[in-house]
Design an enzyme around this catalytic site. Structure first.
Site, PDB file in Angstrom:
ATOM      1  N   ARG A  62       0.753  -1.373  -0.005  1.00  0.00           N
ATOM      2  CA  ARG A  62       0.130   0.083  -0.245  1.00  0.00           C
ATOM      3  C   ARG A  62       0.784   1.221   0.217  1.00  0.00           C
ATOM      4  NH1 ARG A  62      -4.407  -2.618   4.333  1.00  0.00           N
ATOM      5  NH2 ARG A  62      -5.797  -3.628   2.722  1.00  0.00           N
TER       6      ARG A  62
ATOM      7  N   GLU B  99      -5.364  -3.450  -3.778  1.00  0.00           N
ATOM      8  CA  GLU B  99      -4.654  -3.555  -2.258  1.00  0.00           C
ATOM      9  C   GLU B  99      -5.954  -2.784  -1.418  1.00  0.00           C
ATOM     10  OE1 GLU B  99      -2.738  -5.847  -2.347  1.00  0.00           O
ATOM     11  OE2 GLU B  99      -1.070  -5.306  -3.575  1.00  0.00           O
TER      12      GLU B  99
END
Length: 380
Positions: free
Chosen positions: A246, A366
């Site tokens: 991320r 994600e």
């Protein structure tokens, strides 16, 4: 590029990635976008030759040794400044490597990471998302049934980047479908396994350099020595991967945002309207000021999250903040670039409309922006 001083080695990898992005990636961006479902394997091969596809893999396995998240962020921004889809493609082996590094034995790391280094390195894939399970990874239904000598995996994955082109896969499956995260395990799988098949390439809004497909598992046998970690440890490995990925995807978004801002700034300085450059119009100047401010602010947060992860401190909430801020900044900046160019910004003659489409993915993969806000709220 960073509020923190860089080492000589970090400056070198940044310069390498920027040069590759300028000479090899940026000139191919539009062509690859319009090809739609064709992976630019020759660009991946060129990146492998100069060490870009393996710079994040430890030196002991033949990689570049830049295992810290901060340096990976620096490199990712430069590559995605060239083109978001291609930039993410040439670094995609890092996402495969993360769960192997987090859960794998020394032998697994040598066997599965060693081949990813040097010229001729193959592509890899991380198989998590399913038709009914995206951001809620604990709800996956792909099953891993224990049999003599290993497991039989059955189920379906969707939106898997590099599927069909990858040689190696990390597959997440449940050893007990009645449970959630405690039953998720991770498995290493090689292309060509009996029972493994793929759907047609999925047609996407942007980042078309990375071809996504559905993946089908029809009782695919996986030997026990290809399980990563103990049974039930897969979810931990996945969450560890998410924290890292991320933050890195936040840097990817910033690379595209920076490209769009620079393009819009140059246009505003050279395009005249009512007899003066449009940058002298207050509305345009203020928009550019907002773009620059948001990019710098988001980068500070992304780099802070990266360095926190590198310090070994839990940073799940901070990683979510970084991704949320950077990806929403990229959407704002690319759209602002389109507005700055006016009608030309909406035309395919200029790259800003493509970058605007490309960065929308970063707000979804994600974990969507909504999920990021949920993760942040649970880590306050």
């Amino acid at each position: 590029m960073s509020a923190w001083p860089l080492s000589t080695e970090q400056r070198q990898i940044v310069e390498l990635c920027h040069e590759f992005a300028a000479k090899e990636i940026r000139p191919r961006g539009r062509e690859v976008d319009e090809a739609d479902v064709v992976t630019p394997v020759e660009l991946f091969a060129k990146a492998a030759e100069v060490g870009i596809t393996d710079f994040m893999i430890p030196q002991e396995y033949g990689g570049g040794g830049f295992t810290d998240v901060f340096t990976q962020c620096l490199a990712q921004e430069e590559l995605c400044w060239g083109d978001p889809g291609i930039g993410n493609l040439v670094c995609s082996n890092g996402f495969f490597a993360d769960p192997v590094l987090a859960l794998g034995t020394a032998e697994q790391k040598r066997a599965w990471l060693g081949p990813l280094t040097g010229a001729g390195a193959p592509m890899t894939a991380l198989a998590t998302t399913e038709p009914g399970a995206g951001s809620d990874a604990a709800s996956i239904s792909t099953a891993a049934e224990r049999v003599d000598g290993g497991y039989r995996i059955s189920g379906q994955k969707a939106w898997i980047s590099n599927a069909g082109a990858a040689k190696y896969y990390v597959v997440f499956a449940k050893t007990d479908r009645s449970k959630r995260s405690s039953a998720v395990s991770a498995f290493l799988l090689e292309d060509g396994a009996e029972g493994l098949s793929f759907g047609e390439p999925m047609r996407k809004m942007g980042q078309r350099a990375i071809v996504c497909r559905e993946v089908f598992f029809d009782r695919v046998f996986v030997p026990e020595h290809q399980r990563l970690g103990a049974e039930g440890q897969g979810f931990y490995g996945l969450m560890n991967t998410f924290d890292i990925s991320r933050v890195i995807l936040g840097s990817a978004a910033l690379g595209a945002a920076r490209a769009a801002y620079e393009y819009a700034l140059d246009y505003a300085r050279t395009r005249t309207q009512f007899g003066v450059p449009i940058i002298e119009h207050q509305a345009v100047a203020f928009r550019l000021a907002d773009m620059a401010t948001r990019i710098e602010s988001a980068r500070l947060l992304v780099h802070h999250a990266a360095r926190t992860l590198d310090a070994g401190t839990g940073a799940t909430g901070l990683a979510a903040m970084a991704k949320l801020t950077a990806t929403e900044t990229a959407s704002f900046v690319t759209w602002s670039a389109v507005q700055t160019l006016g009608g030309w910004g909406y035309s395919r003659e200029y790259p800003v409309e493509q970058w605007m489409r490309d960065v929308r993915l970063e707000e979804i993969e994600e974990g969507t922006s909504d999920i990021m806000r949920l993760v942040i709220s649970r880590n306050l």
